[in-house]
Design an enzyme around this catalytic site. Structure first.
Site, PDB file in Angstrom:
ATOM      1  N   LYS A  16      93.713  42.839   8.068  1.00  0.00           N
ATOM      2  CA  LYS A  16      93.204  42.385   9.363  1.00  0.00           C
ATOM      3  C   LYS A  16      91.678  42.574   9.432  1.00  0.00           C
ATOM      4  CE  LYS A  16      97.554  41.956  10.267  1.00  0.00           C
ATOM      5  NZ  LYS A  16      98.189  41.015   9.328  1.00  0.00           N
TER       6      LYS A  16
HETATM    7  C1  LIG Z   1     102.081  38.633  12.886  1.00  0.00           C
HETATM    8  C2  LIG Z   1     102.236  40.024  12.369  1.00  0.00           C
HETATM    9  N1  LIG Z   1     103.010  40.887  13.036  1.00  0.00           N
HETATM   10  C3  LIG Z   1     103.154  42.162  12.614  1.00  0.00           C
HETATM   11  C4  LIG Z   1     102.541  42.621  11.482  1.00  0.00           C
HETATM   12  C5  LIG Z   1     102.767  44.016  11.033  1.00  0.00           C
HETATM   13  O1  LIG Z   1     101.604  44.789  11.126  1.00  0.00           O
HETATM   14  P1  LIG Z   1     101.538  46.250  10.458  1.00  0.00           P
HETATM   15  O2  LIG Z   1     101.324  46.084   9.006  1.00  0.00           O
HETATM   16  O3  LIG Z   1     100.375  46.914  11.149  1.00  0.00           O
HETATM   17  O4  LIG Z   1     102.823  46.923  10.783  1.00  0.00           O
HETATM   18  C6  LIG Z   1     101.723  41.763  10.759  1.00  0.00           C
HETATM   19  C7  LIG Z   1     101.054  42.225   9.535  1.00  0.00           C
HETATM   20  O5  LIG Z   1     100.734  41.501   8.639  1.00  0.00           O
HETATM   21  C8  LIG Z   1     101.574  40.424  11.210  1.00  0.00           C
HETATM   22  O6  LIG Z   1     100.809  39.554  10.536  1.00  0.00           O
END
Ligand SMILES: Cc1ncc(COP(=O)(O)O)c(C=O)c1O
Length: 379
Positions: free
Chosen positions: A180
């Site tokens: 991100k």
């Molecule tokens: C749309 C979306 N939701 C949720 C997540 C999950 O994030 P995290 O890795 O912080 O749990 C991601 C991560 O790539 C994502 O792109």
């Protein structure tokens, strides 16, 4: 190799992390509280609750919304698998809706056919940083008593109708994974305008305790804590928050650079007929978290072949957004056909885009795609 993404981390983040370590307080503490306040104010929402990941945040958001076994949660299949998984963590059934081709997001037209009397929530994703049209989805869901949760994992600093993405939802969740824009290594943030919801989320992330470990530590009197409900350990550390505070201060610069480089991709790939790229929607702006290109049906090489050609030229690109319903973990889940999702997941790829990407590195990426598409341009 040109990576698809490299976080913009430097001496300032290293110093902030070192300072947290030398302070002796490394678990969730004052820096997490400071990061929460700074993040809430940057996005313009009353309360921010830091968590260990966006996945953990979505899990808690569904609990806070009262979603449980027997409920249906409409989600896009075209998303990182965590979006759909969150529904299953609370015993609910994810129901996959198709997406709009230009934004790769849910719309009322794709969600409405999936609604049943058991639908209790919709998780709307701002996919790849492009904000979804939340107002339209709130109009559809609000009158039916369906909760809208915003998965803003990718959307820090994107803008929806003049406000930061995530600001208009009763619950929104951000990710600070290194893919991100803004990273804390791992980490996430929940936003809500409701103080009671925020208090419950704080409790849920810390074992259901009625006061935080930091508050207990700060007290001069012995304190006996109580565990009010089943909770989790979804805390962020103060080391992560220290890094997050520095990163938050760089957000405007991160976005400005992304948008400049994205515009350059758009201009230099614009000559390939039929090729579409990530772009701002009519109602807002994207942070270009991921820069995707959608190959036209008559592109001379397949998407996977193009990924190979890029790899051979030293470019680490990625397939486009995955489709959860095609994964073995979702075998046996039924859903209506998802033609746009299947087309997007098969024909898109994600190009390198990060703060320190140079124009000459970008030119290498562009030249591979342009020469692969040359036959198309001639035809
Ligand atoms: C749309 C979306 N939701 C949720 C997540 C999950 O994030 P995290 O890795 O912080 O749990 C991601 C991560 O790539 C994502 O792109």
């Amino acid at each position: 190799m040109i990576p698809v993404m490299r976080p913009w981390l430097g001496a300032e983040e290293a110093a902030a992390a070192a300072e947290a370590v030398s302070s002796g307080w490394v678990a969730q503490g004052p820096r997490v509280a400071e990061f929460e306040e700074a993040f809430a104010s940057a996005i313009g929402v009353g309360y921010a609750v830091a968590v260990s990941s966006c996945t953990a945040g979505l899990h808690l958001a569904l609990i806070a919304a009262g979603i449980g076994p027997g409920d249906e949660v409409v989600v896009p299949s075209l998303s990182f698998i965590a979006t759909a998984n969150a529904a299953r963590y609370v015993g609910a059934v994810p129901v996959f809706a198709d997406v709009d081709e230009a934004t790769q997001n849910l719309t009322p037209a794709t969600v409405e056919p999936c609604l049943t009397p058991r639908t209790r929530a919709v998780i709307v994703v701002d996919q790849a940083g492009i904000p979804a049209d939340l107002d339209a989805l709130h109009d559809l869901c609000g009158s039916r008593g369906i909760t809208v949760i915003e998965d803003a994992a990718c959307a820090v600093g994107s803008v929806y109708r003049g406000r930061p993405a995530g600001a208009g939802s009763t619950l929104s969740a951000f990710s600070f994974h290194p893919r991100k824009l803004l990273t804390t290594g791992e980490g996430g943030m929940l936003l809500t305008p409701d103080p009671d919801v925020a208090a419950r989320l704080r409790r849920l992330r810390e074992h259901g305790m009625d006061l935080s470990a930091a508050a207990r530590h700060a007290s001069r009197q012995p304190v006996i804590e109580h565990y009010l409900e089943l909770g989790f350990n979804f805390r962020m550390t103060d080391i992560q928050a220290a890094v997050g505070l520095v990163q938050l201060g760089k957000l405007d610069q991160l976005i400005a650079r992304r948008r400049l480089l994205a515009q350059r991709y758009q201009q230099l790939l614009g000559g390939l007929p039929g090729l579409r790229t990530a772009a701002d929607p009519a109602y807002g702006t994207t942070n270009y978290q991921s820069f995707w290109v959608l190959l036209p049906d008559d592109f001379p090489v397949s998407r996977d072949e193009l990924l190979q050609q890029l790899a051979k030229a030293g470019v680490s690109a990625r397939r486009g957004i995955m489709a959860a319903h095609l994964e073995p973990a979702y075998e046996g889940f039924t859903q209506d056909p998802l033609p746009v999702t299947e087309r997007l997941t098969a024909r898109t790829l994600i190009l390198p885009l990060f703060h320190e990407l140079t124009e000459s590195e970008q030119d290498i990426v562009i030249s591979v795609i342009v020469s692969a598409g040359r036959a198309l341009a001639r035809s």
